[in-house]
Design a protein around this motif. Structure first.
Motif, PDB file in Angstrom:
ATOM      1  N   VAL A 312      11.753   9.978   7.267  1.00 11.25           N
ATOM      2  CA  VAL A 312      10.856   9.030   7.919  1.00 11.25           C
ATOM      3  C   VAL A 312       9.957   8.380   6.878  1.00 11.25           C
ATOM      4  N   THR A 313       9.486   7.190   7.203  1.00 10.74           N
ATOM      5  CA  THR A 313       8.445   6.528   6.424  1.00 10.74           C
ATOM      6  C   THR A 313       7.153   6.649   7.206  1.00 10.74           C
ATOM      7  N   LEU A 314       6.172   7.358   6.652  1.00  9.97           N
ATOM      8  CA  LEU A 314       4.903   7.553   7.346  1.00  9.97           C
ATOM      9  C   LEU A 314       4.054   6.295   7.225  1.00  9.97           C
ATOM     10  N   VAL A 315       3.498   5.885   8.345  1.00 12.77           N
ATOM     11  CA  VAL A 315       2.635   4.697   8.409  1.00 12.77           C
ATOM     12  C   VAL A 315       1.242   5.170   8.781  1.00 12.77           C
ATOM     13  N   GLY A 316       0.243   4.747   8.009  1.00 11.27           N
ATOM     14  CA  GLY A 316      -1.130   5.195   8.217  1.00 11.27           C
ATOM     15  C   GLY A 316      -1.847   4.425   9.305  1.00 11.27           C
ATOM     16  N   CYS A 317      -3.105   4.771   9.484  1.00 13.64           N
ATOM     17  CA  CYS A 317      -3.916   4.207  10.573  1.00 13.64           C
ATOM     18  C   CYS A 317      -5.191   3.606   9.999  1.00 13.64           C
ATOM     19  N   TRP A 318      -5.308   2.282  10.101  1.00 13.95           N
ATOM     20  CA  TRP A 318      -6.501   1.623   9.594  1.00 13.95           C
ATOM     21  C   TRP A 318      -7.716   1.852  10.481  1.00 13.95           C
ATOM     22  N   ALA A 319      -7.517   2.232  11.729  1.00 12.99           N
ATOM     23  CA  ALA A 319      -8.659   2.577  12.583  1.00 12.99           C
ATOM     24  C   ALA A 319      -9.372   3.813  12.034  1.00 12.99           C
ATOM     25  N   HIS A 320      -8.587   4.786  11.521  1.00 11.12           N
ATOM     26  CA  HIS A 320      -9.195   5.969  10.911  1.00 11.12           C
ATOM     27  C   HIS A 320      -9.930   5.588   9.622  1.00 11.12           C
ATOM     28  N   ALA A 321      -9.333   4.706   8.830  1.00  6.31           N
ATOM     29  CA  ALA A 321      -9.992   4.285   7.593  1.00  6.31           C
ATOM     30  C   ALA A 321     -11.300   3.569   7.906  1.00  6.31           C
ATOM     31  N   ARG A 322     -11.269   2.682   8.874  1.00  2.00           N
ATOM     32  CA  ARG A 322     -12.490   1.962   9.252  1.00  2.00           C
ATOM     33  C   ARG A 322     -13.549   2.926   9.789  1.00  2.00           C
ATOM     34  N   ARG A 323     -13.111   3.941  10.543  1.00  8.98           N
ATOM     35  CA  ARG A 323     -14.053   4.918  11.110  1.00  8.98           C
ATOM     36  C   ARG A 323     -14.803   5.666  10.007  1.00  8.98           C
ATOM     37  N   TYR A 404     -10.493   8.841   1.272  1.00 11.48           N
ATOM     38  CA  TYR A 404      -9.489   8.778   2.340  1.00 11.48           C
ATOM     39  C   TYR A 404      -8.571   7.572   2.129  1.00 11.48           C
ATOM     40  N   CYS A 405      -9.138   6.424   1.865  1.00  7.76           N
ATOM     41  CA  CYS A 405      -8.328   5.215   1.680  1.00  7.76           C
ATOM     42  C   CYS A 405      -7.403   5.340   0.470  1.00  7.76           C
ATOM     43  N   LEU A 406      -7.917   5.877  -0.631  1.00 11.98           N
ATOM     44  CA  LEU A 406      -7.094   5.995  -1.832  1.00 11.98           C
ATOM     45  C   LEU A 406      -5.986   7.026  -1.644  1.00 11.98           C
ATOM     46  N   ASN A 407      -6.309   8.144  -0.995  1.00  7.88           N
ATOM     47  CA  ASN A 407      -5.292   9.185  -0.786  1.00  7.88           C
ATOM     48  C   ASN A 407      -4.207   8.738   0.200  1.00  7.88           C
ATOM     49  N   GLN A 408      -4.593   7.893   1.149  1.00  4.10           N
ATOM     50  CA  GLN A 408      -3.657   7.446   2.179  1.00  4.10           C
ATOM     51  C   GLN A 408      -3.067   6.062   1.892  1.00  4.10           C
ATOM     52  N   ASP A 410      -0.605   4.572   0.253  1.00  8.84           N
ATOM     53  CA  ASP A 410       0.813   4.254   0.460  1.00  8.84           C
ATOM     54  C   ASP A 410       1.147   4.148   1.947  1.00  8.84           C
ATOM     55  N   LYS A 411       0.525   4.993   2.760  1.00 11.27           N
ATOM     56  CA  LYS A 411       0.770   4.952   4.206  1.00 11.27           C
ATOM     57  C   LYS A 411       0.024   3.782   4.851  1.00 11.27           C
ATOM     58  N   LEU A 412      -1.171   3.482   4.325  1.00 16.45           N
ATOM     59  CA  LEU A 412      -1.976   2.414   4.917  1.00 16.45           C
ATOM     60  C   LEU A 412      -1.351   1.033   4.721  1.00 16.45           C
ATOM     61  N   VAL A 413      -0.610   0.855   3.633  1.00 17.03           N
ATOM     62  CA  VAL A 413       0.000  -0.454   3.378  1.00 17.03           C
ATOM     63  C   VAL A 413       1.431  -0.527   3.910  1.00 17.03           C
ATOM     64  N   ALA A 414       1.928   0.562   4.493  1.00 19.89           N
ATOM     65  CA  ALA A 414       3.316   0.580   4.968  1.00 19.89           C
ATOM     66  C   ALA A 414       3.540  -0.370   6.140  1.00 19.89           C
ATOM     67  N   PHE A 415       2.465  -0.745   6.864  1.00 21.76           N
ATOM     68  CA  PHE A 415       2.649  -1.647   8.003  1.00 21.76           C
ATOM     69  C   PHE A 415       3.133  -3.025   7.570  1.00 21.76           C
ATOM     70  N   LEU A 416       3.028  -3.330   6.263  1.00 18.53           N
ATOM     71  CA  LEU A 416       3.521  -4.613   5.758  1.00 18.53           C
ATOM     72  C   LEU A 416       5.044  -4.684   5.746  1.00 18.53           C
ATOM     73  N   GLU A 417       5.722  -3.547   5.856  1.00 15.37           N
ATOM     74  CA  GLU A 417       7.175  -3.517   5.683  1.00 15.37           C
ATOM     75  C   GLU A 417       7.943  -4.050   6.892  1.00 15.37           C
ATOM     76  N   ASP A 418       7.330  -4.031   8.070  1.00 14.10           N
ATOM     77  CA  ASP A 418       8.056  -4.428   9.289  1.00 14.10           C
ATOM     78  C   ASP A 418       7.061  -5.046  10.270  1.00 14.10           C
ATOM     79  N   GLY A 419       7.409  -6.214  10.789  1.00 11.11           N
ATOM     80  CA  GLY A 419       6.523  -6.905  11.717  1.00 11.11           C
ATOM     81  C   GLY A 419       6.344  -6.202  13.046  1.00 11.11           C
TER      82      GLY A 419
END
Length: 515
Positions: A312-323, A404-408, A410-419
């Motif tokens: 699987v490709t893990l996709v992160g959550c920007w809501a958690h980053a913003r929180r 948190y943002c730096l550790n995550q 790769d997952k946080l930017v994964a949403f760019l891979e697929d619309g």
């Protein structure tokens, strides 16, 4: 001598600095706890709020003429016509007419006969309390008189009747569906339902209700659950989350031990499937086993346990980053604003603003626009994070937000891979919320068997709601149909899935019929 004194002073200064940093951390935690208990829980940011460093650029408009006379415009919201009629159109109507008697239809002025000139209509909603009744299923058995007298064997023929949902029980499909809906949709514990039934003159115990829930889930709804699980694994985009669940009588565990209810659900494509899985721990082995055979994108929060899921490709959550940046701002003393935390929050809000604009685009168009609009923001944000990492205390709330943002990343930017991917995992958080709300009412599960049954029932009702069905009528339909079906036939099960086109209209929620 002076060198020794200098070394002692340096050691004292270092210790004092450590104590001050620890005190600052404790103060941050205290402010966060106070805000969680007494403050507003919403993370919404109003337009213009926290815009400390780019207010001029955002608000400037050189083409706007200078104001000469102050003008104030009021807008009154017009009431939408026909809303009441649309809301009531699917309800049965009882008409009560008020007429004058023949003797009263006399003009008080001339004594002439009155005629009907017009009518005045008033509509009211009338509540009809629930009631219980007994339905006796009498099955007739037939035999042949001739064979009884003249033949060795007499053929017996029995009239057909539907199979019961629970053999030897008073439970009907409607009662079983009602109790499940009350607990798992409305959050009403079984002991309160026990009192309701007592007030209606039927002293059934909560233990009986609990047994019915377990039998209904294990015998019938589990077949639907396993079929939805098979279909879930065929998708290529899933969301996952987990929440705690206290189970009192787990083998070799104390009653205060925390277990977990794991959530797995589909993304924006296809009919929604929402499944819950009860497990004793939060180990990463559980999602690995549940998602065995799944390949694609898995959108989660920052929990490391999901790394054990292969392929699987893990996709992160920007809501958690913003929180995290929101919490950093909340941890600041009253009247003090952190420019750094505000800048981090602004980067997150920029990404969400882009997503709102792209919401109605097709996946390919959204993919292209994200590369054009969101990627430059992400590149700038990453440079900003690496710079700020060297300047803030790692254990502070702001330091944790940056880490948190730096550790995550790769997952946080994964949403760019697929619309088709989303920028956050809020879809999972919305699906886990009914369990959290229900847990506040019924607090715990009694046994692991009850916890597994609850996971199955939650899966069916939440998937039904997500597919715009009325949970009570859908459950009642299932308990009428499933006992009379071959549960090993996947094609037959597909006909009663929450998105099946063959479901009766009665299963569809009323508010969907009015659209």
């Amino acid at each position: 001598m002076l060198e020794k004194q200098n070394a002692e002073l340096q050691a004292k200064l270092k210790k004092q600095q450590e104590l001050e940093a620890k005190l600052k951390w404790y103060e941050e935690q205290l402010r966060l706890l106070q805000h969680k208990r007494f403050g507003v829980s919403s993370e919404k940011i109003h337009p213009g709020q926290l815009e400390l460093f780019n207010e001029v650029e955002n608000e400037a408009n050189l083409d706007l003429p200078e104001p000469t006379v102050e003008s104030i415009t009021y807008q009154r919201r017009r009431k939408k016509r026909g809303h009441r009629e649309a809301m009531l159109e699917n309800l049965p109507v009882e008409t009560v007419e008020y007429r004058l008697s023949d003797e009263e239809q006399v003009c008080s002025c001339c004594g002439g006969t009155l005629h009907e000139m017009s009518t005045e209509v008033r509509q009211e909603l009338v509540y009809i309390p629930a009631e219980l009744k007994v339905v006796k299923h009498v099955q007739y058995v037939y035999a042949c008189r001739h064979c009884e007298r003249h033949e060795i064997e007499t053929p017996i023929q029995t009239a057909s009747k539907p199979k019961p949902v629970i053999s030897g029980s008073l439970a009907s499909p409607s009662v079983l569906a009602h109790i499940m809906t009350q607990k798992y949709v409305e959050g009403l514990p079984l002991y309160r339902q026990e009192k309701q039934f007592q007030r209606m003159g039927v002293p059934l115990s909560r233990q009986t209700f609990a047994n019915w829930m377990i039998m209904g889930a294990e015998r019938w709804l589990s077949a639907l659950y396993h079929r939805m699980h098979e279909l879930l694994l065929e998708r290529d985009i899933l969301h996952a989350d987990e929440t705690t669940l206290q189970v009192l009588r787990e083998p070799e565990r104390s009653a205060t031990s925390m277990s977990y209810l794991w959530l797995y659900r589909t993304g924006i494509e296809g009919p929604p499937i929402i499944l819950y899985d009860y497990q004793e721990t939060r180990a990463g082995e559980h999602p690995r086993m549940f998602l065995n055979g799944f390949k694609g994108y898995l959108q989660v929060d920052g929990y490391a346990g999901y790394h054990k899921v292969p392929d699987v490709t893990l996709v992160g959550c920007w809501a958690h980053a913003r929180r995290e940046f929101t919490n950093a701002l909340k941890s600041m003393p009253a009247g003090v604003k952190s420019v750094t935390a505000t800048e981090g929050l602004h980067f997150c809000n920029q990404l969400f603003a882009v997503e709102r604009k792209l919401k109605h685009l097709k996946p390919q168009e959204r993919y292209e626009e994200r590369l054009r609009q969101s990627k430059p923001i992400l590149d700038t944000f990453l440079s900003w994070l690496k710079k700020q990492e060297q300047q803030v205390l790692p254990k502070s709330a702001l330091g944790k937000a940056i880490a948190y943002c730096l550790n995550q990343w790769d997952k946080l930017v994964a949403f760019l891979e697929d619309g088709r991917l989303q920028i956050d995992n809020n879809r999972s958080e919305r699906s886990i919320k009914p369990v959290v709300i229900g847990r506040k009412n019924w607090l715990f599960a009694n046994t692991p068997q009850g916890a597994r049954a609850s996971a199955i029932i939650y899966s069916v009702v939440e998937t039904a709601i997500a597919n715009r069905l009325h949970p009570y009528y859908y459950l009642r339909y299932l308990f009428e149909q499933l006992p009379n079906m071959d549960l090993s036939d996947s094609r037959a099960l597909d006909q009663v899935l929450p998105w099946s086109k063959t479901l009766p209209v009665s299963c569809i929620a009323f508010h969907q019929l009015t659209k």
